[in-house]
Enzyme design. Sequence first.
Site: not given
Ligand SMILES: Cc1cc2nc3c(=O)[nH]c(=O)nc-3n(C[C@H](O)[C@H](O)[C@H](O)COP(=O)(O)O)c2cc1C
Length: 313
Positions: A12, A68, A98, A139, A199
């Site tokens: 994140m 990543q 992303c 991912k 996820n």
């Molecule tokens: C603030 C934020 C930053 C994120 N940054 C990334 C990241 O750097 N790389 C990535 O693959 N996904 C990123 N994601 C997506 C999350 O890894 C995840 O796939 C998404 O939040 C859904 O999962 P959750 O419902 O458990 O949060 C980000 C999500 C959020 C909310």
Amino acid sequence: MANSIHIILAPMHGYADALMRSTLLQIGGLDATMSEFVRITHTIHSPNVWHQKIPELQQQSTIPCAVQLLGSDALTMSENALIAVACGAKWIDVNFGCPAPTVNRHSGGAALLQYPQQIETIIKTLKERLPQNIRLTAKMRLGLSDTTPAIACAQAIERGGASAVTVHARTKDEAYLPPAHWEWFSHIQNSISIPVIANGDIFSVADFYRLIECFPTENIMLGRGMLMQPDLAKQIKASVSGKFVTPMNHDDIVQLLRDFFTQAQRQHEKYALSRIKQWLPLLAKNYPQIQSIIAPMRQITDAETMISFLNQC
Ligand SMILES: Cc1cc2nc3c(=O)[nH]c(=O)nc-3n(C[C@H](O)[C@H](O)[C@H](O)COP(=O)(O)O)c2cc1C
């Protein structure tokens, strides 16, 4: 019904930096973490950059932190991955999810979901160039505006040689709008033989059980749920093994915030102040009393006042 479960902390960007990862790891329940994405453009990042972004690479933890990468050029990505490996990385993950426009302008992240062939080339190049003992995963989201590319992209990831794929079960255009389309985990799993890591929108132990009704799995990734309820992984693990662990209460959370702030302060006062303020609204979703401290905390501009405020909470 799952009797064992492997839980990864989601990457994140801007939230799950090294301090947050170590804070959540200490609570328990997590089997692995993943770094925030590291943008790969034309630069080959120096070892210092890798160590600074992912200090875990130099630590001898038994809990791995995947590195990543986000980019679109297979060769530059593999050059960078080799340096990350030389710095201690044991696991490389590639971001095909992303949604950020700046990232997509450079054809990284979710933009690549339009081009399964390019996805395969990136994964294949990494697989060929990395030492065999390095874990390689990816991912992905389900597509850009619809789910049409989902299966082809997952198959490209498998053909390239990845050992697992995390699926954030939404399209790019859906951003974070609920619901996540959990039915897609099975659709994708039925078309590839590497494991799908599920996820998206697992915010509680009850959500976890709803998920495994829909997609029986031993592999999940938790993101925002861990920021809202830092012992979520621990609770899921305990429940799966038939144990009860007292959930963290408001006082535990305030103590966690004190410890987090103290650690963050060692880096920089401004950083500590912004990180704690950023976390609070997410915690408030699960701990209603936290809501009342958000506004007064926003006014605080120095560490000393923050510490005495937290001591009175
Ligand atoms: C603030 C934020 C930053 C994120 N940054 C990334 C990241 O750097 N790389 C990535 O693959 N996904 C990123 N994601 C997506 C999350 O890894 C995840 O796939 C998404 O939040 C859904 O999962 P959750 O419902 O458990 O949060 C980000 C999500 C959020 C909310």
